[in-house]
Design a protein around this motif. Structure first.
Motif, mmCIF file in Angstrom:
data_model
loop_
_atom_site.group_PDB
_atom_site.id
_atom_site.type_symbol
_atom_site.label_atom_id
_atom_site.label_comp_id
_atom_site.label_asym_id
_atom_site.label_seq_id
_atom_site.Cartn_x
_atom_site.Cartn_y
_atom_site.Cartn_z
ATOM 1 N N ILE A 140 0.863 -1.183 0.000
ATOM 2 C CA ILE A 140 0.000 0.000 0.000
ATOM 3 C C ILE A 140 0.904 1.240 0.000
ATOM 4 N N SER A 141 0.319 2.409 -0.251
ATOM 5 C CA SER A 141 1.155 3.610 -0.397
ATOM 6 C C SER A 141 1.643 4.102 0.961
ATOM 7 N N GLY A 142 2.606 5.034 0.939
ATOM 8 C CA GLY A 142 3.150 5.595 2.186
ATOM 9 C C GLY A 142 2.076 6.243 3.044
ATOM 10 N N GLY A 143 1.162 6.991 2.383
ATOM 11 C CA GLY A 143 0.084 7.655 3.125
ATOM 12 C C GLY A 143 -0.888 6.642 3.712
ATOM 13 N N GLU A 144 -1.176 5.590 2.922
ATOM 14 C CA GLU A 144 -2.080 4.545 3.428
ATOM 15 C C GLU A 144 -1.441 3.833 4.620
ATOM 16 N N ARG A 145 -0.126 3.609 4.534
ATOM 17 C CA ARG A 145 0.570 2.966 5.668
ATOM 18 C C ARG A 145 0.483 3.839 6.916
ATOM 19 N N GLN A 146 0.628 5.160 6.710
ATOM 20 C CA GLN A 146 0.552 6.084 7.850
ATOM 21 C C GLN A 146 -0.836 5.985 8.506
ATOM 22 N N LEU A 147 -1.880 5.892 7.670
ATOM 23 C CA LEU A 147 -3.243 5.782 8.219
ATOM 24 C C LEU A 147 -3.449 4.442 8.928
ATOM 25 N N VAL A 148 -2.840 3.381 8.396
ATOM 26 C CA VAL A 148 -2.956 2.063 9.048
ATOM 27 C C VAL A 148 -2.284 2.116 10.430
ATOM 28 N N LEU A 149 -1.117 2.741 10.498
ATOM 29 C CA LEU A 149 -0.432 2.847 11.803
ATOM 30 C C LEU A 149 -1.250 3.688 12.775
ATOM 31 N N LEU A 150 -1.911 4.734 12.255
ATOM 32 C CA LEU A 150 -2.758 5.561 13.119
ATOM 33 C C LEU A 150 -3.951 4.770 13.621
ATOM 34 N N ALA A 151 -4.504 3.922 12.739
ATOM 35 C CA ALA A 151 -5.617 3.077 13.180
ATOM 36 C C ALA A 151 -5.135 2.140 14.297
ATOM 37 N N ALA A 152 -3.906 1.639 14.162
ATOM 38 C CA ALA A 152 -3.376 0.731 15.196
ATOM 39 C C ALA A 152 -3.282 1.438 16.551
ATOM 40 N N VAL A 153 -2.842 2.715 16.551
ATOM 41 C CA VAL A 153 -2.729 3.404 17.848
ATOM 42 C C VAL A 153 -4.101 3.819 18.382
ATOM 43 N N ILE A 154 -5.059 4.048 17.483
ATOM 44 C CA ILE A 154 -6.421 4.336 17.974
ATOM 45 C C ILE A 154 -6.972 3.059 18.632
ATOM 46 N N ALA A 155 -6.700 1.901 17.993
ATOM 47 C CA ALA A 155 -7.163 0.621 18.557
ATOM 48 C C ALA A 155 -6.464 0.306 19.886
ATOM 49 N N GLN A 156 -5.315 0.898 20.083
ATOM 50 C CA GLN A 156 -4.550 0.653 21.333
ATOM 51 C C GLN A 156 -5.271 1.239 22.554
ATOM 52 N N GLN A 157 -6.140 2.217 22.315
ATOM 53 C CA GLN A 157 -6.988 2.822 23.362
ATOM 54 C C GLN A 157 -6.192 3.253 24.591
#
Ligand SMILES: Nc1ncnc2c1ncn2[C@@H]1O[C@H](COP(=O)(O)OP(=O)(O)OP(=O)(O)O)[C@@H](O)[C@H]1O
Length: 259
Positions: A140-157
């Motif tokens: 996936i693109s660099g920006g998409e990867r950045q959003l995936v990592l952000l989703a991971a930290v949101i899921a970290q709660q």
């Protein structure tokens, strides 16, 4: 929740200080933006805030507790961190990367359950990237990867979020959507510290801005106090106009002068 940094000093080689005697406090529901030139030490400070790099002097406390006294799992339940760049190695699908954000909440060797999968999917949805769930992270693109990592930290709660240049790979629309999400996470109670190279992003999100330069916090205060034409010139050596937007006086913007 409250984060206190007391006289933090750090050196990679034991002789040159990257920063020295930095102190500040951030409370829950607040967003602090770190500005400063390339190489000023913003990423290094972020890593120290997450205890990935030990301070040479000073201490960092969460609600009065020194972060050095917390185990990695205890710390990852309190602090989520998105580094500036992340080189993908394994071809996990995006949903599995987001699920990794749930790791601090799982017992040793436990697999994520239904609830964890639901939380991960919700996080992806909130960032508009649910459609990427079965795509390989390496494809996936660099920006998409950045959003995936952000989703991971949101899921970290967690209650503290450290974001190192979170908008650096994002298109204009996603930058602003992400800033909105950061604002809403703070409204829900999170404490956010983010570094950025865009003064306007601080106007759009931050309660406090700190300019890191010369190994110190050169300026600290509200966005309007810190992002001034003089301070931006001193920090970056460029001329800007900082002013209210004509059609909406509640907005302030920082426009570079190219002539
Ligand atoms: N692993 C390392 N070992 C030694 N020095 C390092 C290391 N990482 C960074 N530095 C140095 O520490 C200083 C601060 O770097 P840092 O990445 O924290 O700056 P920054 O403010 O985040 O910069 P940028 O805006 O370019 O991302 C720089 O002089 C850099 O060369």
């Amino acid at each position: 929740m409250r984060l206190d940094v007391h006289e933090a000093t750090f050196s990679y080689d034991g002789s040159r200080h990257i920063f020295a005697d930095i102190s500040f406090s951030v409370q829950e529901r607040n967003i602090m933006c770190l500005l400063g030139p390339n190489g000023a030490g913003k990423s290094t400070l972020m890593k120290c805030l997450n205890n990935l790099m030990p301070l040479s002097k000073g201490c960092i406390q969460i609600d009065g507790q020194d972060i050095r006294s917390l185990s990695r799992q205890e710390l990852t339940r309190k602090i989520a961190y998105v580094p500036q760049s992340h080189i993908p190695t394994f071809p996990f699908v995006a949903l599995d990367v987001v699920l990794m954000g749930r790791a601090p909440h799982l017992n040793f060797l436990a697999v994520p359950g239904k609830k964890d999968i639901e939380i991960a999917k919700q996080a992806m949805n909130s960032l508009g990237i649910y459609h990427l769930r079965d795509k390989r992270y390496t494809e996936i693109s660099g920006g998409e990867r950045q959003l995936v990592l952000l989703a991971a930290v949101i899921a970290q709660q967690t209650s503290i979020l450290l974001l190192d240049e979170p908008t650096s790979h994002l298109d204009f629309g996603n930058q602003i959507r992400l800033l909105k999400i950061i604002n809403s996470l703070a409204e829900q109670g999170m404490l956010v510290i983010m570094s950025t190279h865009f003064p306007d992003h601080a106007f759009l999100t931050a309660n406090t801005v700190a300019i890191i330069a010369g190994g110190k916090i050169a300026k600290q205060g509200s966005p309007a106090e810190v992002i001034t034409e003089e301070n931006i010139y001193q920090t970056y050596g460029i001329k800007v106009i900082v002013g209210q937007v004509n059609c909406d006086k509640s907005l302030i913007t920082c426009v570079p002068l190219i002539r």
